[in-house]
Design a protein around this motif. Structure first.
Motif, PDB file in Angstrom:
ATOM      1  N   UNK A 120      83.432 -23.013   7.669  1.00 24.47           N
ATOM      2  CA  UNK A 120      82.902 -22.564   9.100  1.00 24.47           C
ATOM      3  C   UNK A 120      82.818 -23.329   9.944  1.00 24.47           C
ATOM      4  N   UNK A 121      83.345 -23.375  11.129  1.00 30.73           N
ATOM      5  CA  UNK A 121      83.447 -24.260  12.203  1.00 30.73           C
ATOM      6  C   UNK A 121      81.792 -24.450  12.759  1.00 30.73           C
ATOM      7  N   UNK A 122      81.541 -25.857  12.949  1.00 29.24           N
ATOM      8  CA  UNK A 122      80.050 -26.193  13.293  1.00 29.24           C
ATOM      9  C   UNK A 122      80.209 -27.311  14.255  1.00 29.24           C
ATOM     10  N   UNK A 123      79.348 -27.212  15.402  1.00 30.96           N
ATOM     11  CA  UNK A 123      79.191 -28.338  16.331  1.00 30.96           C
ATOM     12  C   UNK A 123      77.509 -28.384  16.402  1.00 30.96           C
ATOM     13  N   UNK A 124      77.259 -29.773  16.029  1.00 28.30           N
ATOM     14  CA  UNK A 124      75.851 -30.102  15.968  1.00 28.30           C
ATOM     15  C   UNK A 124      75.524 -31.260  17.030  1.00 28.30           C
ATOM     16  N   UNK A 125      74.717 -31.034  18.209  1.00 27.31           N
ATOM     17  CA  UNK A 125      75.089 -32.020  19.131  1.00 27.31           C
ATOM     18  C   UNK A 125      73.447 -32.695  18.893  1.00 27.31           C
ATOM     19  N   UNK A 126      73.233 -33.885  19.188  1.00 30.40           N
ATOM     20  CA  UNK A 126      72.063 -34.686  19.132  1.00 30.40           C
ATOM     21  C   UNK A 126      72.005 -35.755  20.169  1.00 30.40           C
ATOM     22  N   UNK A 127      70.770 -36.401  20.395  1.00 30.15           N
ATOM     23  CA  UNK A 127      70.666 -37.626  21.230  1.00 30.15           C
ATOM     24  C   UNK A 127      69.917 -37.333  22.405  1.00 30.15           C
ATOM     25  N   UNK A 135      81.131 -32.500  14.446  1.00 29.13           N
ATOM     26  CA  UNK A 135      82.096 -31.382  14.180  1.00 29.13           C
ATOM     27  C   UNK A 135      82.725 -31.299  12.711  1.00 29.13           C
ATOM     28  N   UNK A 136      82.760 -30.004  12.261  1.00 28.01           N
ATOM     29  CA  UNK A 136      83.012 -29.732  11.151  1.00 28.01           C
ATOM     30  C   UNK A 136      83.646 -28.184  10.977  1.00 28.01           C
ATOM     31  N   UNK A 137      84.463 -28.081   9.848  1.00 30.67           N
ATOM     32  CA  UNK A 137      85.028 -26.731   9.520  1.00 30.67           C
ATOM     33  C   UNK A 137      86.594 -26.699  10.230  1.00 30.67           C
ATOM     34  N   UNK A 138      87.039 -27.718  10.956  1.00 25.61           N
ATOM     35  CA  UNK A 138      88.443 -27.653  11.515  1.00 25.61           C
ATOM     36  C   UNK A 138      88.769 -29.095  11.289  1.00 25.61           C
ATOM     37  N   UNK A 160      73.203 -29.889  26.616  1.00 23.69           N
ATOM     38  CA  UNK A 160      74.804 -30.362  26.683  1.00 23.69           C
ATOM     39  C   UNK A 160      75.145 -30.029  25.271  1.00 23.69           C
ATOM     40  N   UNK A 161      76.516 -29.544  25.475  1.00 23.18           N
ATOM     41  CA  UNK A 161      77.305 -29.015  24.322  1.00 23.18           C
ATOM     42  C   UNK A 161      78.707 -29.703  24.288  1.00 23.18           C
ATOM     43  N   UNK A 162      79.073 -29.797  22.959  1.00 24.57           N
ATOM     44  CA  UNK A 162      80.429 -29.976  22.616  1.00 24.57           C
ATOM     45  C   UNK A 162      81.204 -28.987  22.119  1.00 24.57           C
ATOM     46  N   UNK A 163      82.563 -29.039  22.293  1.00 23.45           N
ATOM     47  CA  UNK A 163      83.338 -28.048  21.775  1.00 23.45           C
ATOM     48  C   UNK A 163      84.714 -28.270  21.799  1.00 23.45           C
ATOM     49  N   UNK A 164      85.566 -27.587  21.217  1.00 25.43           N
ATOM     50  CA  UNK A 164      87.151 -27.543  21.098  1.00 25.43           C
ATOM     51  C   UNK A 164      87.646 -26.091  21.770  1.00 25.43           C
ATOM     52  N   UNK A 165      88.898 -26.220  22.349  1.00 24.33           N
ATOM     53  CA  UNK A 165      89.313 -25.140  23.108  1.00 24.33           C
ATOM     54  C   UNK A 165      89.332 -23.833  22.234  1.00 24.33           C
ATOM     55  N   UNK A 166      89.772 -23.574  21.001  1.00 23.03           N
ATOM     56  CA  UNK A 166      89.836 -22.183  20.510  1.00 23.03           C
ATOM     57  C   UNK A 166      88.272 -21.538  20.495  1.00 23.03           C
ATOM     58  N   UNK A 167      87.359 -22.508  20.214  1.00 23.98           N
ATOM     59  CA  UNK A 167      85.947 -21.943  19.974  1.00 23.98           C
ATOM     60  C   UNK A 167      85.281 -21.751  21.232  1.00 23.98           C
ATOM     61  N   UNK A 168      85.766 -22.683  22.270  1.00 24.55           N
ATOM     62  CA  UNK A 168      85.097 -22.356  23.533  1.00 24.55           C
ATOM     63  C   UNK A 168      85.680 -21.224  24.319  1.00 24.55           C
ATOM     64  N   UNK A 169      86.955 -20.955  23.914  1.00 20.39           N
ATOM     65  CA  UNK A 169      87.512 -19.891  24.438  1.00 20.39           C
ATOM     66  C   UNK A 169      86.942 -18.389  23.769  1.00 20.39           C
ATOM     67  N   UNK A 170      86.494 -18.463  22.622  1.00 17.92           N
ATOM     68  CA  UNK A 170      85.854 -17.480  21.908  1.00 17.92           C
ATOM     69  C   UNK A 170      84.211 -17.362  22.385  1.00 17.92           C
ATOM     70  N   UNK A 171      83.723 -18.274  23.336  1.00 15.26           N
ATOM     71  CA  UNK A 171      82.431 -18.298  23.371  1.00 15.26           C
ATOM     72  C   UNK A 171      81.585 -18.644  22.272  1.00 15.26           C
ATOM     73  N   UNK A 172      81.921 -19.325  21.334  1.00 20.02           N
ATOM     74  CA  UNK A 172      81.357 -19.868  20.138  1.00 20.02           C
ATOM     75  C   UNK A 172      80.798 -21.297  20.371  1.00 20.02           C
ATOM     76  N   UNK A 173      79.473 -21.616  20.459  1.00 23.52           N
ATOM     77  CA  UNK A 173      78.908 -22.997  20.865  1.00 23.52           C
ATOM     78  C   UNK A 173      77.884 -23.197  19.960  1.00 23.52           C
TER      79      UNK A 173
END
Length: 117
Positions: free
Chosen positions: A1-8, A24-27, A94-107
């Protein structure tokens, strides 16, 4: 499963600095361009910065150019945002993302940055 975990994130005075991290994980991280976005209270989410898959090229929104630096570590699957000379208008989640998941509105959940004296 794709995950983005922001911190700081945190509270910082105007003119101060923060370094955000994103795990980032899962891809296959090294295959993807990565982005930082932010969403201020009551506003739409906006793009902040981009870094290419190998890290060789970066691009920034005019509002942060010269103050923010995006970087990545393809061994650790991490992307970073060094923020200097912070202004109250930089206050946002603040969020990080990569294009496929950004385009799916997955944050991810994001990390809150508050710039205030």
């Amino acid at each position: 499963q794709v995950q983005f975990v922001e911190s700081g994130g945190g509270l910082v005075q105007p003119g101060g600095s923060l370094r955000l991290s994103c795990a980032a994980s899962g891809f296959i991280f090294s295959n993807y361009e990565m982005f930082w976005y932010r969403q201020a209270p009551g506003k739409e989410r906006e793009w902040v910065a981009t870094i290419t898959s190998g890290g060789g090229r970066t691009n920034y929104a005019d509002s942060v150019k010269g103050r923010f630096t995006i970087s990545r570590d393809n061994v650790k699957n991490m992307v970073y945002l060094q923020m200097n000379s912070l202004k109250p208008e930089d206050t946002a989640v603040y969020y990080c993302n990569a294009r496929p998941w950004r385009d799916m509105n997955y944050w991810g959940k994001g990390t809150l940055v508050t710039v205030s004296s």
